[in-house]
Scaffold this motif. Structure first.
Motif, PDB file in Angstrom:
ATOM      1  N   LEU A   1       0.844  -1.201   0.000  1.00 43.52           N
ATOM      2  CA  LEU A   1       0.000   0.000   0.000  1.00 43.52           C
ATOM      3  C   LEU A   1       0.875   1.245   0.000  1.00 43.52           C
ATOM      4  O   LEU A   1       1.070   1.893   1.024  1.00 43.52           O
ATOM      5  CB  LEU A   1      -0.931  -0.013   1.221  1.00 43.52           C
ATOM      6  CG  LEU A   1      -2.032   1.065   1.235  1.00 43.52           C
ATOM      7  CD1 LEU A   1      -2.940   0.889   0.024  1.00 43.52           C
ATOM      8  CD2 LEU A   1      -2.842   0.965   2.520  1.00 43.52           C
ATOM      9  N   SER A   2       1.419   1.572  -1.188  1.00 40.03           N
ATOM     10  CA  SER A   2       2.240   2.772  -1.342  1.00 40.03           C
ATOM     11  C   SER A   2       1.332   3.981  -1.499  1.00 40.03           C
ATOM     12  O   SER A   2       0.118   3.866  -1.671  1.00 40.03           O
ATOM     13  CB  SER A   2       3.144   2.627  -2.574  1.00 40.03           C
ATOM     14  OG  SER A   2       2.346   2.479  -3.735  1.00 40.03           O
ATOM     15  N   ASP A   3       1.955   5.169  -1.461  1.00 38.15           N
ATOM     16  CA  ASP A   3       1.175   6.401  -1.627  1.00 38.15           C
ATOM     17  C   ASP A   3       0.500   6.443  -2.991  1.00 38.15           C
ATOM     18  O   ASP A   3      -0.650   6.875  -3.121  1.00 38.15           O
ATOM     19  CB  ASP A   3       2.081   7.618  -1.448  1.00 38.15           C
ATOM     20  CG  ASP A   3       2.581   7.745  -0.014  1.00 38.15           C
ATOM     21  OD1 ASP A   3       1.937   7.149   0.881  1.00 38.15           O
ATOM     22  OD2 ASP A   3       3.603   8.424   0.199  1.00 38.15           O
TER      23      ASP A   3
ATOM     24  N   ALA B   1      -3.489   6.479  -3.723  1.00 37.62           N
ATOM     25  CA  ALA B   1      -4.098   7.548  -4.514  1.00 37.62           C
ATOM     26  C   ALA B   1      -4.897   6.972  -5.682  1.00 37.62           C
ATOM     27  O   ALA B   1      -5.997   7.451  -6.010  1.00 37.62           O
ATOM     28  CB  ALA B   1      -3.011   8.490  -5.036  1.00 37.62           C
ATOM     29  N   ALA B   2      -4.376   5.902  -6.304  1.00 42.66           N
ATOM     30  CA  ALA B   2      -5.079   5.277  -7.426  1.00 42.66           C
ATOM     31  C   ALA B   2      -6.385   4.641  -6.973  1.00 42.66           C
ATOM     32  O   ALA B   2      -7.412   4.742  -7.655  1.00 42.66           O
ATOM     33  CB  ALA B   2      -4.169   4.232  -8.079  1.00 42.66           C
ATOM     34  N   LEU B   3      -6.357   3.989  -5.811  1.00 40.73           N
ATOM     35  CA  LEU B   3      -7.574   3.386  -5.283  1.00 40.73           C
ATOM     36  C   LEU B   3      -8.616   4.441  -4.955  1.00 40.73           C
ATOM     37  O   LEU B   3      -9.815   4.257  -5.199  1.00 40.73           O
ATOM     38  CB  LEU B   3      -7.251   2.554  -4.032  1.00 40.73           C
ATOM     39  CG  LEU B   3      -6.455   1.263  -4.264  1.00 40.73           C
ATOM     40  CD1 LEU B   3      -6.066   0.637  -2.927  1.00 40.73           C
ATOM     41  CD2 LEU B   3      -7.256   0.273  -5.099  1.00 40.73           C
ATOM     42  N   GLU B   4      -8.146   5.549  -4.410  1.00 44.75           N
ATOM     43  CA  GLU B   4      -9.070   6.646  -4.085  1.00 44.75           C
ATOM     44  C   GLU B   4      -9.681   7.228  -5.357  1.00 44.75           C
ATOM     45  O   GLU B   4     -10.876   7.531  -5.413  1.00 44.75           O
ATOM     46  CB  GLU B   4      -8.320   7.738  -3.311  1.00 44.75           C
ATOM     47  CG  GLU B   4      -9.224   8.867  -2.840  1.00 44.75           C
ATOM     48  CD  GLU B   4      -8.464   9.888  -2.000  1.00 44.75           C
ATOM     49  OE1 GLU B   4      -9.050  10.944  -1.692  1.00 44.75           O
ATOM     50  OE2 GLU B   4      -7.298   9.621  -1.652  1.00 44.75           O
ATOM     51  N   GLN B   5      -8.843   7.369  -6.404  1.00 42.97           N
ATOM     52  CA  GLN B   5      -9.340   7.885  -7.672  1.00 42.97           C
ATOM     53  C   GLN B   5     -10.341   6.921  -8.300  1.00 42.97           C
ATOM     54  O   GLN B   5     -11.360   7.333  -8.861  1.00 42.97           O
ATOM     55  CB  GLN B   5      -8.179   8.120  -8.633  1.00 42.97           C
ATOM     56  CG  GLN B   5      -8.615   8.742  -9.975  1.00 42.97           C
ATOM     57  CD  GLN B   5      -7.435   8.967 -10.895  1.00 42.97           C
ATOM     58  OE1 GLN B   5      -6.319   8.547 -10.615  1.00 42.97           O
ATOM     59  NE2 GLN B   5      -7.691   9.634 -12.012  1.00 42.97           N
ATOM     60  N   LEU B   6     -10.059   5.613  -8.198  1.00 40.93           N
ATOM     61  CA  LEU B   6     -10.972   4.614  -8.731  1.00 40.93           C
ATOM     62  C   LEU B   6     -12.327   4.690  -8.039  1.00 40.93           C
ATOM     63  O   LEU B   6     -13.379   4.634  -8.683  1.00 40.93           O
ATOM     64  CB  LEU B   6     -10.372   3.216  -8.548  1.00 40.93           C
ATOM     65  CG  LEU B   6     -11.254   2.035  -8.980  1.00 40.93           C
ATOM     66  CD1 LEU B   6     -11.581   2.116 -10.462  1.00 40.93           C
ATOM     67  CD2 LEU B   6     -10.575   0.700  -8.652  1.00 40.93           C
ATOM     68  N   THR B   7     -12.320   4.835  -6.725  1.00 40.39           N
ATOM     69  CA  THR B   7     -13.566   4.939  -5.970  1.00 40.39           C
ATOM     70  C   THR B   7     -14.355   6.167  -6.409  1.00 40.39           C
ATOM     71  O   THR B   7     -15.581   6.116  -6.596  1.00 40.39           O
ATOM     72  CB  THR B   7     -13.274   5.014  -4.462  1.00 40.39           C
ATOM     73  OG1 THR B   7     -12.543   3.849  -4.057  1.00 40.39           O
ATOM     74  CG2 THR B   7     -14.567   5.106  -3.667  1.00 40.39           C
ATOM     75  N   SER B   8     -13.631   7.291  -6.593  1.00 37.38           N
ATOM     76  CA  SER B   8     -14.283   8.528  -7.021  1.00 37.38           C
ATOM     77  C   SER B   8     -14.899   8.375  -8.409  1.00 37.38           C
ATOM     78  O   SER B   8     -16.022   8.825  -8.666  1.00 37.38           O
ATOM     79  CB  SER B   8     -13.269   9.670  -7.011  1.00 37.38           C
ATOM     80  OG  SER B   8     -13.854  10.863  -7.503  1.00 37.38           O
TER      81      SER B   8
END
Length: 204
Positions: free
Chosen positions: A115-117, A121-128
């Motif tokens: 779980l790198s930065d 960030a990519a997971l957060e963007q995917l959720t959005s």
């Protein structure tokens, strides 16, 4: 007050006692006599109680010649309980092994996907983006009538209807011309007879 009758479980215990105390074999008719005499079990219920013990594996039965014999030894119940306990232990060991394998697999996948930065960030963007897609899909559903695919379907339906109307008016014109030539009748008389109004126009 009349004495309380034995419950089914009490009858089962007392019928087992007859086998265990005597360590002998019995036929059903013998048990129906011994049950009331030795243990206070109503004779008519002995068969039902005996069958429940056989079903649970606490009493064994076999047919010898023309007669059925039943028996049960004190060690038999302990053996049955021990076998059940061994089965439970074996099942538990199997489940624990599967759980350990799953935990190992999860840890392995975690090492492959630290779980790198950037990944966070990519997971957060995917959720959005998933949320945005859901909102847009709701808007499309709300304006379904303006959907390009549905509009094209309606346009095609209108075209087909127009083509069908043209064929019918052409057929009418051909038949009207042929009828007037054959009969010599006036076109307006035929229109009135067929109740076709003056506002009728050919479709082009």
């Amino acid at each position: 007050m009349a004495p309380r009758g034995l419950s089914l479980e009490e009858k089962r215990i007392k019928l087992l006692e007859i086998f265990h105390e005597s360590k002998d074999f019995y036929q059903l008719k013998e048990l129906e006599k011994l049950g009331p005499k030795l243990k206070g079990i109503v004779s008519q219920t002995v068969k039902e109680v005996l069958q429940s013990l056989v079903d649970d594996g606490l009493v064994q039965g076999d047919k010898i010649g023309a007669s059925n014999f039943f028996w049960s030894f004190p060690s038999q119940r302990g053996t049955i309980v021990q076998n059940r306990l061994d089965n439970v232990k074996e099942t538990r060991t199997s489940y624990e092994g599967q759980l350990a394998e799953l935990k190992t697999a999860i840890e392995h996948e975690r090492t492959l996907r630290p779980l790198s930065d950037s990944r966070a960030a990519a997971l957060e963007q995917l959720t959005s983006m998933k949320k945005q897609f859901a909102v847009l899909q709701e808007e499309i559903d709300a304006y379904g009538a303006c959907d390009p695919v549905k509009v094209e379907e309606k346009r095609r339906a209108v075209t087909l209807a127009h083509e069908a109307a043209v064929r019918w008016t052409d057929n009418y014109s051909i038949l009207l011309s042929h009828f007037t030539r054959q009969t010599g009748m006036d076109v307006q008389d035929i229109r009135r007879y067929l109740e076709i109004g003056d506002d009728y126009e050919d479709i082009f």
